[in-house]
Design an enzyme around this catalytic site. Structure first.
Site, mmCIF file in Angstrom:
data_model
loop_
_atom_site.group_PDB
_atom_site.id
_atom_site.type_symbol
_atom_site.label_atom_id
_atom_site.label_comp_id
_atom_site.label_asym_id
_atom_site.label_seq_id
_atom_site.Cartn_x
_atom_site.Cartn_y
_atom_site.Cartn_z
ATOM 1 N N ALA A 314 -15.806 55.718 -0.012
ATOM 2 C CA ALA A 314 -15.685 54.677 -1.044
ATOM 3 C C ALA A 314 -15.025 53.417 -0.496
ATOM 4 C CB ALA A 314 -14.897 55.215 -2.233
ATOM 5 N N SER A 318 -10.110 56.662 3.774
ATOM 6 C CA SER A 318 -9.803 58.094 3.804
ATOM 7 C C SER A 318 -9.699 58.622 5.230
ATOM 8 C CB SER A 318 -10.855 58.884 3.020
ATOM 9 O OG SER A 318 -12.148 58.698 3.571
ATOM 10 N N SER A 319 -10.579 58.191 6.118
ATOM 11 C CA SER A 319 -10.536 58.686 7.500
ATOM 12 C C SER A 319 -9.276 58.192 8.213
ATOM 13 C CB SER A 319 -11.784 58.247 8.269
ATOM 14 O OG SER A 319 -11.825 56.833 8.426
ATOM 15 N N GLU A 364 -9.281 56.725 14.877
ATOM 16 C CA GLU A 364 -10.276 55.877 14.227
ATOM 17 C C GLU A 364 -11.399 55.487 15.192
ATOM 18 O OE1 GLU A 364 -10.144 54.007 10.552
ATOM 19 O OE2 GLU A 364 -10.209 56.140 10.945
ATOM 20 N N ASP A 375 -7.349 49.577 8.597
ATOM 21 C CA ASP A 375 -7.135 50.770 7.775
ATOM 22 C C ASP A 375 -5.961 51.595 8.263
ATOM 23 O OD1 ASP A 375 -9.371 49.817 6.543
ATOM 24 O OD2 ASP A 375 -10.531 51.673 6.676
#
Length: 622
Positions: A314, A318-319, A364, A375
């Site tokens: 979304a 989250s990762s 990541e 992120d």
């Protein structure tokens, strides 16, 4: 390069609690002293103790014929020197170093409630525990209560299935949302991204020395895989010139090391559907690369179990949240982090967050190839970051905005599938066709981001006036994104419903074309406020007449549910990575079975979030 005062040793038990915060360890009692003469039992401290709690009888193992007093007398003989005796009182070992526990001692102190907890409900267990890790407990054996002449009785333990080297602990990291600057950031402008209180939680359970395996157990996505530690490619990862130190800056992946992982990754979830198998193998690659880089063949066996409240796919990071959790857990286990703790110096906390962030970025890279780094930076540090990348041949500029206030937020999923690549390409085509127009739009979005930055770094970023200013900027930002063609009818319908309820300001977040939207709630709106009050704020008197008895949020929730939207109540700009050590909240020990059986996002939040026991979780706060 960053160095710790504590020597790096991957084979020693780590501790998250500095010596200044440890409860004193009592002097050994004389072997002839009768247990009845001991001091009255007192509640055990909440923090992890490195010795028996003051005034509480040490736990007696069933595997020894020695009495408790004999054991204490033996310890007294070995520590008779005045200096060592004084160190014992302070919870210290030889030379004033932090006292360490061997596997058996730690097992006795941290896991003696396991067997009884399986036979009791949570309420019964909470009542019987004075502390879920180090406290005294009412013991039972074969269902019969053990007689006691003191306020707290010592349990009789059967042989354990395992002897953990360290108590279970939990690491948590937040997701993220882009607040200002979507799409313009792709073309060299600034953007602000902030942490949200939806989080991932990683429970780390160390196994006995007889075990030689590591396991990933991510129940939310169906991942459960175990590797034999000796069979992993240690030779390749520890070859001259290959092995990394925990303080190294890793900006690119070593392809030889990545290839060495493949035989151990391809066997993960071979029968799963293609999309889910890719998610599982990405998680496995991230874990193995970090584990082999930071660990050794002598690393303790461990189960890493994950639960997350962040929707996958979304655009909510989250990762990155999972990468931050894994990096933090592994750095803690190899003693590369000394915090967090209340008296930690600001500079030390900042350095340790940077260390976590660097290794999370490695994770990541394994998942996304060429990530921006936004992120993992938000998930590590929390609060918000100002991000800009003018030249893609150089690293981006990323500044942490620790002054960003924590604000109430609604995160609403349109349930409309989106493609980030398609939306980015759409804007790129528009820029090629109408360069002057799109450049002006990008400049306007950049001005919005800079104006928001000025507000959150000002004197009163959390005032009503500041919140209203930030909300107005969100409304204008969405209008500019709409002009770029990246909105969607579902997003526009959502904005209409929120505006009609009068609860705040709404904009799409991320690439658009569906996906999620965020609503910054007005500071004057509460659940008890009438719909008429809310309508007056936005001039929606007609809507107030339709629902005169509903609160604004209740009315909105009903409308969203009726039209198939999914709503998450969260906050914007909260803490980053945190640690619950040991895994005890509100005097209740969280074991693997409890953790994995929690029912959905709500069950996970209810069990492990800081709402139950705000002081239990610790965060690095520079």
């Amino acid at each position: 390069m960053l160095f710790l005062q504590t020597p790096y040793n991957s084979d020693r038990l780590f501790s998250l609690i500095p010596p200044s915060h440890l409860p004193p360890v009592p002097r050994p009692r004389h072997p002839q002293r009768h247990p009845a003469a001991a001091s009255p039992a007192v509640p055990a401290p909440r923090n992890l103790s490195l010795g028996p709690a003051p005034g509480i009888e040490p736990i007696k193992s069933n595997h020894s014929n020695n009495s408790d007093d004999d054991v204490l007398a033996d310890r007294h003989d070995r520590n008779s020197a005045p200096e060592r005796e004084e160190n014992e009182e302070q919870g210290l070992g030889t030379g004033g170093a932090l006292k360490e526990l061997n596997g058996d001692e730690c097992d006795e102190q941290t896991n003696h409630s396991k067997r009884s907890s399986r036979r009791m409900t949570r309420s019964t267990m909470a009542a019987s525990h004075s502390n879920g890790v180090n406290g005294a407990h009412e013991g039972t054996k074969n269902g019969d209560a053990r007689p006691s002449t003191t306020k707290t009785a010592r349990p009789i333990h059967n042989r354990k299935e395992s002897n953990p080297l360290a108590p279970p602990f939990i690491v948590s990291a937040p997701g993220k949302t882009i607040v200002y600057g979507e799409h313009a950031v792709v073309h060299g402008k600034a953007a602000i991204a902030a942490a949200i209180s939806l989080r991932s939680y990683l429970l780390c359970t160390t196994l006995s020395k007889s075990k030689h395996t590591v396991t990933l157990r991510f129940s939310d996505i169906g991942l459960d895989h175990t590797w034999s530690i000796p069979d992993l490619p240690w030779t390749t990862f520890h070859a001259p010139g290959k092995r990394k130190k925990y303080y190294d800056l890793v900006t690119s992946l070593d392809q030889e090391l990545v290839e060495a992982l493949q035989p151990h990754v391809t066997g993960v979830s071979p029968t799963a559907k293609t999309e889910m198998r890719k998610i599982h193998q990405n998680a496995a690659s991230t874990f193995l690369y970090l584990f082999l880089s930071l660990g050794s063949e002598n690393s303790s066996a461990c189960i890493y179990a994950l639960r997350s409240t962040i929707p996958i796919g979304a655009g909510l990071g989250s990762s990155a949240s999972v990468s931050v959790c894994l990096a933090t857990a592994l750095l803690l286990q190899c003693r590369a982090l000394s915090g967090p703790h209340p008296d930690q110096m600001s500079q030390e906390a900042a350095e340790q967050l940077e260390r976590i962030n660097r290794w999370a970025f490695v994770g990541e890279m394994l998942i996304h190839g060429n990530p921006s780094g936004v992120d993992n930076t938000v998930s590590t540090n929390g609060h918000a970051v100002l991000f800009q990348r003018k030249d893609y041949s150089k690293p981006p500029s990323v500044s942490v905005l620790r002054e960003f206030p924590e604000l109430p937020l609604l995160l609403i999923d349109t349930q409309q599938a989106k493609s980030t690549a398609a939306e980015v390409a759409k804007v790129g085509k528009l820029k090629a066709t109408h360069p002057a127009v799109t450049d002006h739009i990008f400049d306007a979005i950049d001005s919005i981001t800079k104006s928001a930055h000025d507000v959150v770094t000002g004197d009163e970023p959390g005032s009503q006036e500041s919140i209203a200013h930030l909300g107005d900027l969100m409304t204008v930002n969405h209008g500019l994104l709409l002009s770029l063609g990246v909105s969607h009818p579902r997003l526009e319908r959502l904005r209409y419903l929120v505006d009609r309820a009068g609860v705040g300001w709404t904009k799409l977040t991320g690439a658009g074309g569906g996906g999620c939207a965020i609503t910054l709630l007005r500071s004057t709106i509460t659940d008890s406020a009438s719909a008429a009050d809310a309508a007056q704020l936005n001039g929606e008197a007609a809507h107030a007449d339709a629902h005169p008895t509903h609160s604004p949020l209740q009315a909105l929730e009903r409308d969203l549910q009726a039209e198939g939207f999914e709503r998450y109540t969260t906050t914007l700009g909260g803490d980053g990575v945190g640690v619950l050590y040991p895994a005890v909240i509100d005097d209740e020990e969280i074991d693997m079975d409890m953790f994995l059986s929690a029912d959905g996002r709500a069950g996970v939040e209810e069990m492990v979030s800081g709402k139950r026991d705000p002081e239990a979780w610790k965060y690095w706060r520079p």
